[in-house]
Design an enzyme around this catalytic site. Sequence first.
Site, PDB file in Angstrom:
ATOM      1  N   ASP A  13     -71.905 -25.014   1.874  1.00 16.55           N
ATOM      2  CA  ASP A  13     -72.455 -26.234   1.692  1.00 16.55           C
ATOM      3  C   ASP A  13     -71.926 -27.175   2.342  1.00 16.55           C
ATOM      4  O   ASP A  13     -70.686 -27.252   2.848  1.00 16.55           O
ATOM      5  CB  ASP A  13     -72.435 -26.397   0.113  1.00 16.55           C
ATOM      6  N   GLU A  23     -82.072 -23.851  -5.919  1.00 20.23           N
ATOM      7  CA  GLU A  23     -80.512 -24.150  -6.076  1.00 20.23           C
ATOM      8  C   GLU A  23     -80.345 -24.481  -7.536  1.00 20.23           C
ATOM      9  O   GLU A  23     -81.198 -25.502  -8.415  1.00 20.23           O
ATOM     10  CB  GLU A  23     -80.171 -25.213  -5.262  1.00 20.23           C
ATOM     11  N   GLU A  52     -72.332 -21.071  -3.313  1.00 17.45           N
ATOM     12  CA  GLU A  52     -72.421 -21.822  -2.307  1.00 17.45           C
ATOM     13  C   GLU A  52     -70.806 -22.576  -2.434  1.00 17.45           C
ATOM     14  O   GLU A  52     -70.533 -22.891  -3.386  1.00 17.45           O
ATOM     15  CB  GLU A  52     -73.446 -23.106  -2.712  1.00 17.45           C
ATOM     16  N   GLU A  74     -80.781 -30.127   3.344  1.00 20.55           N
ATOM     17  CA  GLU A  74     -81.016 -30.650   2.013  1.00 20.55           C
ATOM     18  C   GLU A  74     -81.398 -32.340   2.231  1.00 20.55           C
ATOM     19  O   GLU A  74     -81.092 -32.676   3.275  1.00 20.55           O
ATOM     20  CB  GLU A  74     -79.569 -30.724   1.331  1.00 20.55           C
ATOM     21  N   ASN A  97     -73.398 -23.296  -7.237  1.00 19.39           N
ATOM     22  CA  ASN A  97     -72.132 -23.932  -6.631  1.00 19.39           C
ATOM     23  C   ASN A  97     -70.847 -23.547  -7.580  1.00 19.39           C
ATOM     24  O   ASN A  97     -70.973 -23.303  -8.813  1.00 19.39           O
ATOM     25  CB  ASN A  97     -72.023 -25.451  -6.607  1.00 19.39           C
TER      26      ASN A  97
END
Length: 844
Positions: free
Chosen positions: A723, A603, A693, A780, A661
């Site tokens: 997310d 990520e 995401e 996460e 993101n």
Amino acid sequence: METGDPRNSVPPGRSGPFFGFVAAIGAVALLVSAGPLVALTDRLTELPAAFWTMAVLAVACDARPFVPPGRRQTSAVFPSTCFTFAILLGWGFGPAVAVQAVAVAVSGWRLGYAPWRTGFNAAQYACALAAAYAVTRLGPGELFGGGRLHWTDVAAVGGATLAWFVVNYGLVSSAVRLRFGDRWWPSVRSGLAYELLSTGSLLLLAPVLVAAARASAALIPLVLVPLFAVYRMARLSEEREQLADVDPLTGLPNRKALLTEVAEQVHLHGERAARGAPDAHLALLLLDLDRFKHVNDALGHAVGDRLLVEVSARLMGAVGAGDMVARLGGDEFAIVVPRLADIDQARERADRVVAALAEPVPLDGLPLDVGGAIGIALYPDHGEDFATLMRHADVAMYDAKHRNDTVAVYAPESDHNSAERLSLLADLRRVLESGPSAQGGETVGVRGGDGAALTPALPVRADRPARNQRPARDGGRGRSGDGPNRWLRRRRDRAEERHDDDLIEQILTGADPIRRRAARAGAGPGAGPLVVGDAEFAPQTADADLTQDAEAAVSTGAPGVIGPTADGSTAAEADEPAGHPGEITMYYQPQIAIATGEVVGVEALLRWRHPRRGMVDPGELIQVAEQSAVMRLLTRRVVDDVVEQLAKWSAAGLTLRAALNVSVRDLHTGEIADQIADRLTRYGVPPERLQVEITEGALMADPRRVLASITQLHRIGVGIALDDFGTGYSSLQHLRRLPLSEVKVDRSFVLGMAEDPDDAAIVRSMIELAGALGLRVVAEGVEDERTWRLLHAAGCDVAQGWFHARPMPAEDLVAWLSRYRPVRPAEAVSRGGPAPEGESKASS
């Protein structure tokens, strides 16, 4: 107790010097006027009709002095000045002082002056007339001798006029300074132009009156015609000024009038605070109506205007007699509440306004709800000028709206647009505009074996050499020593020009430990730095491990190594000049398949080291950027950097999927899909290597537009992950409709699942739900072995967290991958625990 004019009072602590000055001026005036006034009693029968005409006009005109619009009564224009100065020129000092004293007494009574103020005005005029009379006595003889005006008379009249003005204005300015403590010259300069125009014009009209009186007393009243014309023009100007201060729809004061009122009240409340009065607070209330736009859209603007008129009437009925209600425009109103003791009284007034608006407004038989949110800013607690109070009241009003409340008082923690935030936003714009992805243009550089571009999608600018391209060193335009990007250029200029194959060879060497050791073994003393991605590592000895030496250098702060410091920054970033806005970098956190232990992706996480603030919190960074157009620059930078890095890893033989993101703003504009498609094509990166995401909050903000954007991304082949799953209240309908490939369980649930049965149950339910929908599940916040095993038992697919590795720069990730050894949960159990440091977990 105050009189009619609020400026009759004297602040505490200044009474002694001020009244001493007033007494001294009164004594001087009495001293110079006593003799001429006594002598005047014997001359009264000898004074002509012209004198009596001027005396009557002087007193009559001062009975109604003119106060210019927007000024205090201390700036009033007294027409008696014209007549008394003419009397001085024609009949001497005694008659002029007597008439001026009567006119001052009349005007003081009309304006409600305190006795000491009226007495001081009479004394100042007496001193000014005495100075002017002394100048006229310096001439060769009587003014207007023989009925003619000689050049000596002109000089004497000019000197007398100047003497009168200087003495009068000087005495008034000195008195103001003694009363309020203002600096003398700024206060003198601020009103000089106005006094020269108004009082100077009246003084220069006096010789004309004297000349008319010499001819016939009947001509004197004719001067009233131009005076009346000027007076009427001033009145018309005042009416226009008043109209400019009034909202034409509601008849309430507008923003301009509000500014004037708040400035006036701030001054008065400052005086009250200096006197220690308990009611020295001033409140500014800002009201914004709810759903007013819906009324305009559904019923038309005519109904909306009638609604505003009704709201204005209710507001006027809810406030006190001394309060001011103003309309700022649209559906915003402001209320000024003076003389408050504390914030509770301001809240009480706001509650009265809320109660007045609680009842629906009936229009055309339809009851309309007109509630609103009110923000309160208090003087002097929340600001000492109009701009500050207005901004803080606006912040409080939006705070009330966000909390679904009706009233809120300004609190600094709610001010997301503070000066510090604005400065941070400006620095963010600077660093993005100066960064490598700020410009568009054609790709310049080399490509790897799979066609991936190994340099950013940048044009080569004249003031900045391309990456991996040595700048000209002949003093020409190839390199500039100045400019905002000097530090960035200096950092990049360390790389020598290389052949394409050499660059690829060095990247592969950095990714393969065996080839890396072989390369170091053959490196001589003059070998240059080893380049891994964009990072440089100092040459090492043949039997030394590059990663270990690099980590040791980072821990000791060695300048030749780029690696994470204690706060997550890099050594090179720590040496940034203070004037530079810092550098935006991307960190990458591995994502591990729980069943196999393999690294399946990373990520991309944004990091910004600010020269003054250190590492800026990513949440604050995004919050600042999302409120402005800077978000587009930031997204463009992130997409460019991540796709470029994927191309570099692909050229080095690393097949990783990267997730990035995107914000609500990006998904609403719809440009994100085109941008990602362009960058994937430009760098030759397969679409399935990138994943976007989105948060549940972004999804719920505007599902229609978000769905359109992510559908376009899905058609390109880019994966979509949801997310923060479980925090945004998304419905199952959204999960069914969206083209998702993955859901990420929020860390707030994962962190507590080892200790909290409820969190563990929630995580298991999310995993089962996602599995039933055919979605991959990423957890996460995996920070310990027990959580890792619980997730494996629950059927979770991928883990991400500090248990495996912390976020790290791209070059450090390559080194981490070179020493990472996959470990399955079953293998960890058979070994009696997790693998040692450097195998199943990253050195962080």
